[in-house]
Each structure stands twice: as C-alpha cells, then as structure tokens.
Motif scaffolding. Structure first.
Motif, PDB file in Angstrom:
ATOM      1  N   HIS A 157       0.838  -1.206   0.000  1.00 44.66           N
ATOM      2  CA  HIS A 157       0.000   0.000   0.000  1.00 44.66           C
ATOM      3  C   HIS A 157       0.866   1.247   0.000  1.00 44.66           C
ATOM      4  N   ARG A 158       1.894   1.251   0.809  1.00 48.64           N
ATOM      5  CA  ARG A 158       2.754   2.423   0.909  1.00 48.64           C
ATOM      6  C   ARG A 158       3.500   2.671  -0.393  1.00 48.64           C
ATOM      7  N   GLN A 198       2.535   1.671  -3.382  1.00 49.01           N
ATOM      8  CA  GLN A 198       1.578   1.850  -4.473  1.00 49.01           C
ATOM      9  C   GLN A 198       2.226   1.469  -5.792  1.00 49.01           C
ATOM     10  N   LEU A 243       1.187   2.187   9.367  1.00 48.02           N
ATOM     11  CA  LEU A 243       1.039   2.997   8.156  1.00 48.02           C
ATOM     12  C   LEU A 243       1.725   4.350   8.332  1.00 48.02           C
ATOM     13  N   ALA A 244       1.557   4.960   9.484  1.00 43.53           N
ATOM     14  CA  ALA A 244       2.208   6.246   9.765  1.00 43.53           C
ATOM     15  C   ALA A 244       3.730   6.081   9.757  1.00 43.53           C
ATOM     16  N   LEU A 294       5.472   3.800   8.103  1.00 40.16           N
ATOM     17  CA  LEU A 294       5.903   3.611   6.717  1.00 40.16           C
ATOM     18  C   LEU A 294       5.870   4.921   5.945  1.00 40.16           C
ATOM     19  N   ASP A 295       4.838   5.722   6.169  1.00 34.53           N
ATOM     20  CA  ASP A 295       4.766   7.020   5.487  1.00 34.53           C
ATOM     21  C   ASP A 295       5.950   7.890   5.850  1.00 34.53           C
ATOM     22  N   ALA A 296       6.413   7.781   7.074  1.00 34.73           N
ATOM     23  CA  ALA A 296       7.532   8.611   7.527  1.00 34.73           C
ATOM     24  C   ALA A 296       8.896   8.074   7.070  1.00 34.73           C
ATOM     25  N   THR A 344      10.345   5.798   1.212  1.00 34.40           N
ATOM     26  CA  THR A 344      10.157   6.696   0.071  1.00 34.40           C
ATOM     27  C   THR A 344       9.593   5.898  -1.080  1.00 34.40           C
ATOM     28  N   GLY A 345       8.577   6.408  -1.688  1.00 34.84           N
ATOM     29  CA  GLY A 345       7.927   5.686  -2.774  1.00 34.84           C
ATOM     30  C   GLY A 345       8.268   6.220  -4.121  1.00 34.84           C
TER      31      GLY A 345
END
Length: 162
Positions: free
Chosen positions: A60-61, A63, A153-154, A156-158, A161-162
């Motif tokens: 998900h992170r 994408q 999720l938070a 991973l968002d931090a 890098t996607g």
C-alpha cells in the motif's frame, strides 16, 4: 566477459532489496505484541494472515511507485510459502495447490484491506474478516489491531520513500 555472465545469473539488485524487506516484514509480523495485545492466533494460519497484513501495508505504501520492487517482494513471499510447505513435508503435487490457495487468499485480502483504510469501522471490519478469519477474539483485541495498523502505516509514510 565474466561480468556479462554474472549479469545473466545474479539476481537484479531490487530482488535482493525486496528479499531484505520481506525478511524485515516477517520479523515484524512475528513480534509478540501482535500475538499478545492484538491476540492474533499464533498458528500457521494466524502467522500467514499476519504476514499478509504486513505485505499489504508495505505494498500500500509503495503503491505504483516501484512495480518491479513490489513484484520482487511478492515473489519473495510466494517463494517463502513454497519453501515452508516443502519443509513441512508437503509433496510436489500438493505444494502447487496450496500455493495457489495462498495466492488467492493473499490477493483476496488486498482490496478489503485497502477499502478498510476509508475509516476506523471499515478497518476493523476488514481486520475481523481477514486477520481473524471472521472470528475476532474481542473488541479490545480488534481495537489494538486497528491501532497497530494505523501506527505502522504512519511509520511507513515517515520512513519509506515511494
């Protein structure tokens, strides 16, 4: 000449990185917190479901940011499932059927988990159906699992890098 041959037979760098990421997410999925406070069953099925949840979180992170990496991550997962079945003594003819069922379970959980990110109730419903296979132990455990997913999720968002 030798370097050309190495390129043919050595895995691309993203496969090695995907394998490292897979090992890290399996390690995370096996942490006691997940089985104690979230009360995920510490069984073969429960561990599978925990790994699938962690696979979803990373996929998900990422994408569509890195399709090759995501594919390599999924290959690492299915290779591990295949290897695990063989280590448990499942014969060649049975491995294919079981891996196919695991693939269906894996891909069947991705969209409900994605839909579960729409809100707290949707997330709890997705977790109850998939992580607990329709039999969540209690409201407190389900709340702990939802909070865990939100925290991860938070995180991973931090950090990813996607």
């Amino acid at each position: 000449m030798l370097s050309s041959l190495k390129k043919l037979f050595l895995p691309p760098p993203f496969r090695a990185e995907a394998h490292k990421a897979y090992v890290a997410l399996v390690t995370q999925a096996r942490k006691p917190e997940f089985y104690e406070s979230c009360r995920v069953a510490d069984t073969l099925d429960g561990r599978f479901d925990a790994i699938v949840l962690h696979m979803f979180l990373l996929i998900h992170r990422l994408q569509e940011a890195d399709a090759q990496f995501t594919r390599a991550l999924q290959e690492a997962f299915f290779y591990d499932m295949d290897r695990g079945l063989r280590e448990m003594g499942v014969g060649d003819t049975g491995v294919g059927k079981r891996v196919k069922a695991m693939a269906q379970a894996f891909y069947g959980r991705l969209q409900p988990y994605e839909n579960g990110l729409a809100g707290a109730d949707a997330l709890k419903e997705a977790l109850a159906r998939n992580l607990y296979r329709g039999d969540a132990p209690d409201t407190q455990a389900l709340e702990a699992a939802a909070a865990y997913v939100t925290r991860k999720l938070a995180h991973l968002d931090a950090h990813v890098t996607g």
